[in-house]
Motif scaffolding. Structure first.
Motif, PDB file in Angstrom:
ATOM      1  N   VAL A   1       0.833  -1.207   0.000  1.00 46.42           N
ATOM      2  CA  VAL A   1       0.000   0.000   0.000  1.00 46.42           C
ATOM      3  C   VAL A   1       0.864   1.252   0.000  1.00 46.42           C
ATOM      4  CG1 VAL A   1      -1.779   1.282   1.254  1.00 46.42           C
ATOM      5  CG2 VAL A   1      -1.849  -1.214   1.195  1.00 46.42           C
ATOM      6  N   HIS A   2       1.853   1.282   0.880  1.00 48.02           N
ATOM      7  CA  HIS A   2       2.683   2.481   1.070  1.00 48.02           C
ATOM      8  C   HIS A   2       4.059   2.254   0.434  1.00 48.02           C
ATOM      9  CE1 HIS A   2      -0.492   3.842   3.687  1.00 48.02           C
ATOM     10  NE2 HIS A   2      -0.351   2.776   4.444  1.00 48.02           N
ATOM     11  N   HIS A   3       4.058   2.108  -0.877  1.00 44.07           N
ATOM     12  CA  HIS A   3       5.271   1.791  -1.621  1.00 44.07           C
ATOM     13  C   HIS A   3       6.346   2.854  -1.409  1.00 44.07           C
ATOM     14  CE1 HIS A   3       7.861   0.399  -4.820  1.00 44.07           C
ATOM     15  NE2 HIS A   3       7.747   1.545  -5.473  1.00 44.07           N
ATOM     16  N   TRP A   4       5.954   4.126  -1.490  1.00 41.91           N
ATOM     17  CA  TRP A   4       6.931   5.213  -1.390  1.00 41.91           C
ATOM     18  C   TRP A   4       7.498   5.337   0.028  1.00 41.91           C
ATOM     19  CZ3 TRP A   4       9.259   7.097  -5.398  1.00 41.91           C
ATOM     20  CH2 TRP A   4       8.617   7.072  -6.646  1.00 41.91           C
ATOM     21  N   VAL A   5       6.692   5.045   1.041  1.00 39.19           N
ATOM     22  CA  VAL A   5       7.190   5.085   2.424  1.00 39.19           C
ATOM     23  C   VAL A   5       8.312   4.065   2.595  1.00 39.19           C
ATOM     24  CG1 VAL A   5       6.586   4.686   4.841  1.00 39.19           C
ATOM     25  CG2 VAL A   5       5.001   5.911   3.357  1.00 39.19           C
ATOM     26  N   CYS A   6       8.128   2.889   2.024  1.00 41.98           N
ATOM     27  CA  CYS A   6       9.154   1.842   2.151  1.00 41.98           C
ATOM     28  C   CYS A   6      10.410   2.199   1.367  1.00 41.98           C
ATOM     29  CB  CYS A   6       8.578   0.503   1.680  1.00 41.98           C
ATOM     30  SG  CYS A   6       7.206  -0.079   2.724  1.00 41.98           S
TER      31      CYS A   6
ATOM     32  N   ASN B   1      12.493   4.705   3.240  1.00 43.13           N
ATOM     33  CA  ASN B   1      13.158   4.146   4.417  1.00 43.13           C
ATOM     34  C   ASN B   1      14.098   3.003   4.058  1.00 43.13           C
ATOM     35  OD1 ASN B   1      11.932   5.377   7.119  1.00 43.13           O
ATOM     36  ND2 ASN B   1      10.278   5.262   5.611  1.00 43.13           N
ATOM     37  N   ASN B   2      14.410   2.901   2.743  1.00 39.46           N
ATOM     38  CA  ASN B   2      15.420   1.952   2.256  1.00 39.46           C
ATOM     39  C   ASN B   2      15.103   0.515   2.653  1.00 39.46           C
ATOM     40  OD1 ASN B   2      17.769   1.497   0.774  1.00 39.46           O
ATOM     41  ND2 ASN B   2      19.044   1.480   2.628  1.00 39.46           N
ATOM     42  N   ILE B   3      13.834   0.150   2.536  1.00 38.16           N
ATOM     43  CA  ILE B   3      13.418  -1.211   2.860  1.00 38.16           C
ATOM     44  C   ILE B   3      13.701  -2.106   1.658  1.00 38.16           C
ATOM     45  CG2 ILE B   3      11.507  -2.688   3.564  1.00 38.16           C
ATOM     46  CD1 ILE B   3      12.432  -0.571   5.641  1.00 38.16           C
ATOM     47  N   LYS B   4      14.515  -3.135   1.870  1.00 38.07           N
ATOM     48  CA  LYS B   4      14.931  -3.997   0.765  1.00 38.07           C
ATOM     49  C   LYS B   4      14.498  -5.443   0.923  1.00 38.07           C
ATOM     50  CE  LYS B   4      18.995  -1.121  -0.164  1.00 38.07           C
ATOM     51  NZ  LYS B   4      20.481  -1.067  -0.238  1.00 38.07           N
ATOM     52  N   GLY B   5      13.969  -5.783   2.065  1.00 37.25           N
ATOM     53  CA  GLY B   5      13.525  -7.157   2.283  1.00 37.25           C
ATOM     54  C   GLY B   5      12.375  -7.190   3.259  1.00 37.25           C
ATOM     55  N   PHE B   6      11.662  -8.316   3.292  1.00 38.14           N
ATOM     56  CA  PHE B   6      10.488  -8.440   4.158  1.00 38.14           C
ATOM     57  C   PHE B   6      10.575  -9.723   4.987  1.00 38.14           C
ATOM     58  CE2 PHE B   6       8.702  -4.983   1.975  1.00 38.14           C
ATOM     59  CZ  PHE B   6       8.780  -5.187   0.597  1.00 38.14           C
TER      60      PHE B   6
END
Length: 540
Positions: free
Chosen positions: A137-142, A145-150
């Motif tokens: 949903v919040h693609h740009w927020v991630c 914040n340099n989110i690269k994995g889940f």
């Protein structure tokens, strides 16, 4: 004329709601793991429609206009969740994808970690909030914040904006990362299992100490917020199935007074309960089909059964703190939980009501509660005490709950939850007195003080000597009975009842309607212009 105005209002509300959806597309529920999940109510799922406006406006908007002169402000690229900024307490944030198998498997552990960390806190006044952000949903927020994995788990200390990414996610590691002290996990075996559904009894290693009617134990073993809401929902549905038609006149037909009392009770729940509570599915269905469900006990049973799986899920018994380890017990405890949730809802939700504003005044709320107890609580002693106390202006409610219909003072909304809290404490004291009297023992002042809630262990700042700090009490009641995080400010429309004591003049109604229509028209025009600007930007 009145019906025509009501129809116009409904039309404007429909246009109003449709425009909101067009301005900001509603969140797709399948793209969240935690939202509206009764088993995950402790986790704050970030949803833009529930977020404070500063997350996507204000400084972010001004900064964007400097960096992108002459261009439109792209709202989605500048969302900054409030819990990722300073001026927040210790917190944990999980970034996840709802389609990720690891994230789905981690969900139950994340909920369990919240419970464990907060249960083991040395400072019981501190709370470590756990947040969840769906990168679907919040693609740009991630991205920001340099989110690269889940899943990615970030921990923040109080008032800090510098996160620490957790590789090994345990309660002890979280405590170190967010800067809080927690007790040893081996300190007390029974306390480690306090949130489980295992009920205490004679075979328990250590039985619970006596607890009050609300379910808050005297030694500080309080229920989680999830358990409070679960107990309240169980008692509400239990009352519908067993108490509604337990008529003391010997027949199964509700008289006019009982029907009116029940209709007002359902309306009270409709506007005071948290908008996100799943219990609203049952309440709304009853409101829409009120005449049909009140025809017979069988109709009411069918209605409750229809929603039981959604409202209560697999939970069929009250929490151990509520039931005191007695199988099937806990009904009155759950009802008191519901009463207190309503009382805090009066503070939190009164601004959201349109239409019959006289119905939300605190004196009317108290009267609605009194009438419900008189007609639908089968415990004769409980019913007799409450009705007699209320009718004799018990705890000075005749004066304390008197509000002007127009612009009541903000602090006046706190009087109802405080009054109900005082009534609750008085009942607790009477229960202790009665129990000791049965053993031919005169209750001492210390013994009576143990019946008062909250205890010093629960809320040290609530009482100094023999004097209660009402502001601290209100804050504690909110913490215990109202969901944390930003709530969806959903508007409620109540119909005015015939013969109401408080009636507006035709001129006042006309002014109210004109203001409503004008405000709706301005909002629709603003959203239409905004939508056109977005369309132009996409064309360019």
């Amino acid at each position: 004329m009145h019906k025509f105005v009501c129809l116009l209002r409904l039309l404007f509300l429909a246009v109003f709601s449709l425009t909101i959806v067009q301005c900001r597309e509603a969140d797709d529920r399948s793209r969240f793991l935690y939202a509206d999940d009764p088993a995950a109510t402790d986790i704050i799922e970030y949803q833009l429609h529930n977020a404070p406006s500063r997350d996507y406006s204000g400084d972010e908007r001004r900064e964007a206009s400097k960096n992108q002169p002459g261009s439109e402000y792209d709202e989605e690229r500048h969302i900054k969740p409030y819990f990722l900024t300073g001026e927040n307490g210790p917190r944990v944030v999980q970034f996840y994808s709802p389609w990720c198998g690891h994230c789905q498997s981690f969900k139950s552990k994340y909920v369990a970690l919240y419970k464990e960390v907060n249960r083991r806190l040395v400072d019981e006044e501190t709370e470590v909030n756990f947040y969840a952000v769906s990168c679907s949903v919040h693609h740009w927020v991630c991205l920001q914040n340099n989110i690269k994995g889940f899943p990615t788990i970030l921990a923040f200390k109080e008032n800090s904006v510098d996160p620490l990414q957790l590789k090994e996610v345990t309660a002890d590691n979280i405590a170190v990362a967010v800067g809080v002290d927690i007790k040893s996990s081996l300190r007390d075996g029974i306390k480690d299992n306090i949130d489980s559904d295992v009920e205490g009894g004679e075979d328990s290693e250590e039985g619970f100490r006596p607890i009050d009617i609300l379910g808050a134990s005297l030694d500080g073993l309080s229920r989680t917020r999830e358990a409070v809401y679960r107990d309240a929902a169980l008692s509400f549905t239990y009352a519908l199935k067993t108490e509604m038609f337990a008529n003391r006149d010997g027949n199964n037909v509700l008289d006019t007074n009982q029907r009116d009392a029940f209709a007002e009770w359902i309306d009270l729940l409709y506007w005071t309960l948290p908008p996100t509570w799943i219990l609203h599915t049952l309440i709304n269905d009853i409101r829409v089909n009120l005449d049909a469900v009140l025809v017979s006990e069988n109709n009411m049973q069918i209605m409750v059964q229809k929603h039981d799986d959604v409202v209560n899920g697999m939970h069929t018994t009250w929490s151990a703190q509520c039931s005191k380890g007695v199988d099937g017990a806990g009904y009155l405890c759950g009802m008191w939980s519901l009463f207190h949730i309503i009382s805090i809802g009066v503070i939190e939700r009164h601004r959201a009501v349109l239409g019959a504003r006289d119905q939300i005044l605190t004196e009317n709320v108290a009267l609605t509660l009194r009438n419900y107890i008189e007609h639908f609580v089968s415990c004769e002693e409980c019913r007799h005490y409450f009705v007699e106390m209320f009718d004799s202006c018990g705890f000075n409610h005749c004066r304390r709950l008197k509000q002007p219909q127009k612009l009541p003072p903000p602090e006046s909304w706190q009087e109802f939850p405080l009054w109900l809290w005082e009534v609750h404490n008085h009942i607790n004291v009477k229960l202790v007195e009665a129990k000791l009297k049965a053993s031919n023992v005169v209750a001492s002042s210390d013994e009576l003080n143990t019946a008062l809630w909250p205890s010093p262990e629960h809320c040290p700042q609530c009482k100094s000597g023999n004097k209660w700090d009402t502001k601290a009490v209100i804050a504690h009641l909110k913490k215990e009975f109202w969901p944390k995080g930003v709530q969806n400010f959903r508007f409620i429309v109540l119909k005015k009842k015939d013969g109401s004591k408080h009636t507006n003049s035709n001129r006042a109604n006309l002014i109210e309607n004109l203001i409503f229509f004008a405000g709706s028209a301005v909002f629709v025009m603003w959203c239409t212009r905004k939508q056109k600007r977005h369309q132009k930007q996409h064309i360019v």
